[in-house]
Enzyme design. Structure first.
Site, PDB file in Angstrom:
ATOM      1  N   ASN A 172      22.184  91.820   7.228  1.00 46.81           N
ATOM      2  CA  ASN A 172      23.541  91.716   6.682  1.00 46.81           C
ATOM      3  C   ASN A 172      23.682  90.402   5.913  1.00 46.81           C
ATOM      4  O   ASN A 172      23.960  89.358   6.480  1.00 46.81           O
ATOM      5  CB  ASN A 172      24.545  91.806   7.840  1.00 46.81           C
ATOM      6  CG  ASN A 172      25.980  91.746   7.356  1.00 46.81           C
ATOM      7  OD1 ASN A 172      26.260  91.294   6.252  1.00 46.81           O
ATOM      8  ND2 ASN A 172      26.913  92.193   8.196  1.00 46.81           N
ATOM      9  N   PHE A 173      23.456  90.489   4.601  1.00 43.68           N
ATOM     10  CA  PHE A 173      23.642  89.337   3.713  1.00 43.68           C
ATOM     11  C   PHE A 173      24.932  89.538   2.903  1.00 43.68           C
ATOM     12  O   PHE A 173      25.059  89.025   1.800  1.00 43.68           O
ATOM     13  CB  PHE A 173      22.464  89.207   2.734  1.00 43.68           C
ATOM     14  CG  PHE A 173      21.149  88.839   3.378  1.00 43.68           C
ATOM     15  CD1 PHE A 173      21.087  88.422   4.704  1.00 43.68           C
ATOM     16  CD2 PHE A 173      19.961  88.894   2.644  1.00 43.68           C
ATOM     17  CE1 PHE A 173      19.858  88.078   5.290  1.00 43.68           C
ATOM     18  CE2 PHE A 173      18.749  88.546   3.221  1.00 43.68           C
ATOM     19  CZ  PHE A 173      18.691  88.149   4.549  1.00 43.68           C
TER      20      PHE A 173
ATOM     21  N   LYS B 259      21.206  94.222   2.922  1.00 49.10           N
ATOM     22  CA  LYS B 259      22.548  94.628   2.493  1.00 49.10           C
ATOM     23  C   LYS B 259      23.136  93.536   1.620  1.00 49.10           C
ATOM     24  O   LYS B 259      23.315  92.396   2.056  1.00 49.10           O
ATOM     25  CB  LYS B 259      23.450  94.911   3.690  1.00 49.10           C
ATOM     26  CG  LYS B 259      24.803  95.482   3.277  1.00 49.10           C
ATOM     27  CD  LYS B 259      25.497  96.159   4.422  1.00 49.10           C
ATOM     28  CE  LYS B 259      26.837  96.739   4.016  1.00 49.10           C
ATOM     29  NZ  LYS B 259      27.509  97.376   5.142  1.00 49.10           N
TER      30      LYS B 259
ATOM     31  N   CYS C  94      52.868 111.804 -20.888  1.00 50.12           N
ATOM     32  CA  CYS C  94      51.834 111.485 -21.881  1.00 50.12           C
ATOM     33  C   CYS C  94      52.429 110.854 -23.127  1.00 50.12           C
ATOM     34  O   CYS C  94      51.784 110.021 -23.779  1.00 50.12           O
ATOM     35  CB  CYS C  94      51.053 112.746 -22.244  1.00 50.12           C
ATOM     36  SG  CYS C  94      52.069 114.094 -22.902  1.00 50.12           S
TER      37      CYS C  94
ATOM     38  N   CYS D  73      51.755 123.146 -19.650  1.00 45.42           N
ATOM     39  CA  CYS D  73      52.531 121.895 -19.766  1.00 45.42           C
ATOM     40  C   CYS D  73      53.918 122.115 -19.142  1.00 45.42           C
ATOM     41  O   CYS D  73      54.562 123.130 -19.386  1.00 45.42           O
ATOM     42  CB  CYS D  73      52.676 121.508 -21.241  1.00 45.42           C
ATOM     43  SG  CYS D  73      53.818 120.134 -21.510  1.00 45.42           S
TER      44      CYS D  73
ATOM     45  N   CYS E 269      48.492 112.946 -17.161  1.00 39.83           N
ATOM     46  CA  CYS E 269      49.111 114.279 -17.018  1.00 39.83           C
ATOM     47  C   CYS E 269      49.041 114.738 -15.560  1.00 39.83           C
ATOM     48  O   CYS E 269      47.969 114.748 -14.963  1.00 39.83           O
ATOM     49  CB  CYS E 269      48.404 115.290 -17.917  1.00 39.83           C
ATOM     50  SG  CYS E 269      49.091 116.960 -17.741  1.00 39.83           S
TER      51      CYS E 269
ATOM     52  N   CYS F  49      46.205 110.271 -22.162  1.00 36.52           N
ATOM     53  CA  CYS F  49      47.175 111.339 -21.904  1.00 36.52           C
ATOM     54  C   CYS F  49      46.667 112.288 -20.832  1.00 36.52           C
ATOM     55  O   CYS F  49      47.401 112.706 -19.941  1.00 36.52           O
ATOM     56  CB  CYS F  49      47.493 112.097 -23.195  1.00 36.52           C
ATOM     57  SG  CYS F  49      46.048 112.744 -24.046  1.00 36.52           S
TER      58      CYS F  49
ATOM     59  N   CYS G 294      28.524  90.137   4.427  1.00 35.70           N
ATOM     60  CA  CYS G 294      29.873  89.938   4.956  1.00 35.70           C
ATOM     61  C   CYS G 294      30.551  88.723   4.304  1.00 35.70           C
ATOM     62  O   CYS G 294      30.039  87.607   4.431  1.00 35.70           O
ATOM     63  CB  CYS G 294      29.794  89.766   6.472  1.00 35.70           C
ATOM     64  SG  CYS G 294      31.410  89.496   7.197  1.00 35.70           S
TER      65      CYS G 294
ATOM     66  N   LYS H 152      26.768  98.617  14.176  1.00 33.31           N
ATOM     67  CA  LYS H 152      27.607  97.421  13.941  1.00 33.31           C
ATOM     68  C   LYS H 152      26.737  96.174  14.145  1.00 33.31           C
ATOM     69  O   LYS H 152      25.999  96.074  15.130  1.00 33.31           O
ATOM     70  CB  LYS H 152      28.776  97.449  14.929  1.00 33.31           C
ATOM     71  CG  LYS H 152      29.639  96.209  14.923  1.00 33.31           C
ATOM     72  CD  LYS H 152      30.830  96.345  13.997  1.00 33.31           C
ATOM     73  CE  LYS H 152      31.724  95.101  14.124  1.00 33.31           C
ATOM     74  NZ  LYS H 152      32.725  95.032  13.064  1.00 33.31           N
TER      75      LYS H 152
ATOM     76  N   THR I 178      31.487  94.472   1.468  1.00 34.81           N
ATOM     77  CA  THR I 178      32.879  94.391   1.010  1.00 34.81           C
ATOM     78  C   THR I 178      33.084  93.273  -0.018  1.00 34.81           C
ATOM     79  O   THR I 178      32.291  92.341  -0.111  1.00 34.81           O
ATOM     80  CB  THR I 178      33.816  94.159   2.196  1.00 34.81           C
ATOM     81  OG1 THR I 178      33.394  92.993   2.880  1.00 34.81           O
ATOM     82  CG2 THR I 178      33.803  95.344   3.133  1.00 34.81           C
TER      83      THR I 178
ATOM     84  N   CYS J  76      57.008 117.131 -18.858  1.00 32.63           N
ATOM     85  CA  CYS J  76      57.436 115.836 -18.284  1.00 32.63           C
ATOM     86  C   CYS J  76      57.344 114.722 -19.314  1.00 32.63           C
ATOM     87  O   CYS J  76      58.013 113.703 -19.201  1.00 32.63           O
ATOM     88  CB  CYS J  76      56.624 115.493 -17.037  1.00 32.63           C
ATOM     89  SG  CYS J  76      54.890 115.092 -17.355  1.00 32.63           S
TER      90      CYS J  76
END
Lengths: 449, 448
Positions: A131-132, A172, A347, A341, A412, A408, A134, A45, A200, A344
């Site tokens: 850490n470039f 980073k 599709c 199949c 499915c 489709c 955050c 960290k 992030t 439902c």
């Protein structure tokens, strides 16, 4: 058993699975448990000047009943005293000499960097990750993604670090930038030994509609956070691949972003990562997930006849092209398995409203929409198939109109029920770039062709 | 608590039988709702007699739009709350869920429907009932009378009340709701819950006249046709059919519908004790057998004259009954009730072939109570009250399948008195369809 060990710019690790710099690497006690569980490395960290954190700190996006498809945080770097962290790094490294232990660092002035790097290396860190990336909180103070968005700053601070460091320096990167290649090259220009990405993504994860405050809520207010977790994986894969394809990127890459299992890891490695870093999946399910990651990757490499994880690296890079290099003559159409199949017809609606109006139900001829490329009615297959489970609810594909878009198959709910079949196209193998080179920039198959 | 609910006395036998499918919590409902695939042209809708747009109401639960979900249900089925609890979903919507064919658990549609309707309609902090969602339109100057206060009439009256029609419901009992109040297995729906729903419907501005019968000695049909623009016949069925064997009259032998009504409504009725024989193979027979078993009867035997394949009772209900200890005696029929000094001691049974007793095969089965569930008589007299209304050979009221219109254009009919005895949801569909037809007719004539 394949050889999973890696050498990342001189940092040796028993496997490519590292914990990313985040809450799971907050303390020595945690990192040791992680190493016991099987993690090959850990990025501590982020160390830096003392900070204070807020309550609350995390927000998430759930998808249906699947929790935490995306995670957002507004937590800052380590809020523990630097000397405590350094002491614990020393202890961990002493007890786990063969594991990779990397110190994530974030500070401001040249002198601050010099001091911090020396302390981290004296504690025994195998490498440093600057850490470039955050994108919340720290960037308001001129650090984190504030640096990562400025190529000149990246080069400058990287070169300071290289001047002071004896161990490999990883940078980073933040995805919150217009051109990842530009910032990646800036780091390489500063002399870095490796790149880690993505950090992030700047985000607002949601709004508490009762209070009209964004999430995570801190009293009566909130702020933007950094988004991670499975939802960001496609973005991370693309950015990793963009750097891996760039000739000027001469350093190894540590891939990060939504990696939750061996398959995700294999994808990052196939797109050029040497190591991968994991955070959200561990925050969700714990260190124990690494057991399956190691075993699954091993099984996969064995099944592919690969002797080492190194053989997997960049395996999917060659096939990653510009759109203009794709074969315009390649054609696939959907096929629905009448045995599996369930009727439902999800599709049917997806194709009708969201794609190309070429899935129908019922044994009579269907009128194609006015914009269809094929003349006349759509003709049901003969003999008309009846589904084993779906019965007469089994849909059918108007193959001449099917553009092979995959929608489709994607909607499915039954695995393996809809497959895409290669068909002999009438068009020759030809790319858009071929056409522009030949001066034929008109629409392929269109009315001007 | 509403006025009708307060009529129910405490200490009723049914209160001892807990709800087998309790109300979902919001978390449970959302998790279940998320499983729905949102099928196109969904089979569950096709299987629902009221054609509720089931995938839509389920998706609204998943999104947290529970009021919208209830609206989607109620616009097709005003008694969607009781139907969510009494419908044989295994045979209807859930039975047709595409998950079934896949070998997976179908969506718990009934429980989701209950969650949506009960959450919204029973919301304690807001105006409860249908008024939570609907405000009836201004009066249009039309009046209708409904004979019988069961689901068909309530649906008919409710949908018309929403359109500004004055509706009056004439109920011969002290309590309204029809079989929903008097005849549903308590582990599905208790009388108090059925009556609460009746109050929600009445609250739309419907007048209920209790203890009023139509026919000789009561209100006459001719009078209704004079006073009202239209009349709806939703009288249901009559008395329990009898075995027609020696010894039947006397204590210990009772009709099923009669027994269920007492068990549900009359606090003075004792719980079943000892050995109970239930005669019949329909769903009422299975209900009674399950109720007796759950209420602590020592032994419950269902006696059915044919084999189980021929039973009209649902397989899932029979399976549940057997788990509760109910035994099934197939191909047997009572030929005599044996009494000692007037008291019931046994039933004499005969083996059957083709449903008929075979002489010489008789034996006695000792028992303390016999409950007869072999059908109900038809209330034929109602036809005589309303000129133009006809009965078919079975004694059912003849009505148009789509509109409920009888031989008298101002008289409509629906529910058990037309179909001979089906589900609550069929009765609601009949009442709703008749109401829609009538409104369209009135609007058409005023426009044109």
């Amino acid at each position: 058993m394949a050889d999973l060990s890696i050498d990342f710019a001189g940092i040796r690790s028993p496997n490519p699975f590292w914990l990313a710099s985040a809450p799971p690497t907050n303390t020595g006690e945690q990192v040791m448990r992680a190493f016991d569980a099987g993690w090959g490395g850990a990025v501590w960290k982020t160390l830096g000047d003392p900070i204070m954190n807020v309550s609350s700190r995390f927000g998430a996006v759930d998808l249906g009943t699947y929790k935490m498809m995306g995670l957002n945080n507004i937590e800052l770097i380590s809020d523990r005293p630097l000397d405590v962290n350094l002491k614990e790094i020393y202890e961990v490294k002493k007890r786990y000499p063969k594991h990779a232990l990397i110190a994530s660092l974030m500070t401001e002035t040249r002198e601050d960097w010099r001091v911090l790097i020396k302390k981290a290396e004296d504690a025994g860190a195998d490498g440093l990750e600057l850490n470039f990336g955050c994108p919340h909180g720290m960037c308001e103070r001129g650090m984190g993604s504030c640096v990562g968005q400025e190529p000149k700053l990246i080069t400058e601070i990287t070169s300071w670090a290289k001047e002071f460091a004896k161990t490999p320096v990883l940078i980073k990167l933040t995805p919150n930038t217009g051109d990842i290649v530009e910032v990646g090259l800036a780091a390489v220009a500063g002399g870095c030994d490796g790149l880690s990405l993505i950090n992030t993504i700047k985000s607002i994860v949601g709004i508490d509609l009762d209070r009209m405050v964004a999430l995570p809520r801190v009293g009566d207010a909130s702020t933007n956070g950094g988004y991670c977790g499975p939802a960001v994986k496609p973005i991370a894969l693309h950015l990793v691949a963009a750097l891996a394809r760039e000739r000027g990127i001469t350093v190894p890459i540590s891939g990060i972003g939504g990696i939750s299992n061996w398959r995700d890891a294999a994808e990052f490695i196939a797109l050029g990562s040497t190591s991968v870093q994991v955070c959200t999946a561990v925050m969700h399910h714990g260190y124990r997930i690494v057991e399956d990651m190691i075993e699954g990757l091993n099984e996969f490499l064995d099944a592919r006849g690969m002797k080492s994880v190194e053989q997997l690296r960049r395996a999917a890079i060659r096939s990653y092209r510009e759109w203009g290099e794709l074969d315009l003559g390649y054609k696939i159409v959907a096929q629905i398995d009448p045995k599996t199949c369930i009727g439902c017809q999800v599709c049917v609606t997806a194709c009708n409203d969201g794609a190309h109006q070429c899935i129908f139900v019922g044994d009579e001829e269907k009128q194609r929409p006015p914009h269809a490329h094929t003349h006349g009615n759509a003709k049901p297959p003969q003999p008309f198939p009846v589904g084993l489970i779906a019965g007469e609810r089994l849909p059918w594909i108007d193959e001449p109109e099917c553009v092979g878009c995959n929608l489709c198959q994607l909607v499915c709910p039954v695995p393996g029920c809809i497959t895409m079949k290669e068909v002999e196209g009438e068009a020759p193998h030809e790319t858009w770039n071929d056409r522009t080179r030949d001066g034929r920039t008109k629409l392929p198959g269109g009315i001007h062709d | 608590m509403g006025e009708l609910t307060s009529l129910l006395e405490g200490g009723r036998a049914e209160e001892a039988l807990p709800d087998k499918k309790p109300l979902y919590s919001e978390a449970e409902a959302r998790a279940e709702a998320e499983r729905c695939l949102y099928c196109t042209d969904a089979p569950c809708i096709q299987a629902c007699p009221t054609e509720i747009d089931i995938p839509t109401f389920i998706k609204k639960i998943a999104s947290g739009n529970v009021r919208g979900s209830a609206r989607t249900i109620l616009e097709q089925n005003l008694l969607g709350y009781s139907c969510s609890r009494v419908c044989p979903v295994e045979e209807l919507c859930a039975g047709s869920c595409v998950y079934v064919g896949w070998g997976r658990e179908p969506i718990a549609i009934g429980r989701l429907q209950r969650f949506a309707t009960e959450t919204v309609l029973a919301e304690p902090t807001k105006s409860p009932g249908l008024r939570a969602l609907y405000t009836p339109k201004p009066k249009i100057g039309k009046r209708v009378a409904c004979i019988g206060g069961g689901p068909a009439s309530l649906a008919f009256a409710g949908y018309l009340a929403l359109e500004g029609v004055d509706a009056v419901v004439l109920e011969k009992r002290a309590i309204a709701g029809g079989l929903n109040a008097t005849g549903i297995a308590p582990y599905k729906l208790h009388a108090a819950e059925a009556v609460r729903e009746v109050e929600w419907v009445l609250d739309l501005g419907i007048e209920l006249r209790r203890n009023v019968s139509v026919g000789e000695g009561g209100v006459r049909g001719a009078q209704l046709l004079t006073e009202y623009d239209a009349v709806f016949v939703g009288v249901g069925l009559g008395e329990d059919s009898r075995l027609g064997v020696p010894g039947e009259d006397g204590p210990g032998v009772i009709g099923a519908v009669d027994w269920i009504e007492r068990m549900k409504l009359d606090p003075k009725t004792d719980k079943p004790r000892g050995r109970v024989v239930v005669v019949g193979g329909g769903n009422t027979a299975i209900d009674v057998a399950r109720e007796c078993a759950q209420l602590g009867a020592q032994d419950v035997v269902m006696v059915y004259r044919r084999t189980r394949d021929a039973m009209s009772g649902y397989a899932h209900e029979l399976a549940a009954a057997r788990k509760e200890g109910v035994r099934l005696l197939e191909q047997a029929v009572p030929v005599e009730v044996i009494r000692r000094q007037g008291a019931l001691v046994a039933v004499r049974l005969a083996r059957t072939e083709g449903g008929r007793p075979v002489p010489g095969t008789e034996w006695e089965l000792a028992c303390d109570q016999i409950i007869v569930a072999i059908g109900q008589s038809k209330l034929r007299a109602i036809a005589g009250e309303l000129p133009g209304v006809e009965l078919d050979a079975k004694g059912c009221v003849v009505a148009d399948a789509a509109t409920g219109q009888t031989g008298n254009p101002r008289v409509f009919a629906g529910g058990d008195c037309v179909n001979g005895g089906k589900e609550v949801v069929n009765a609601v569909a009949d009442g709703r369809n008749a109401a829609r037809h009538l409104i369209a007719q009135w609007k058409g004539s005023s426009n044109g």
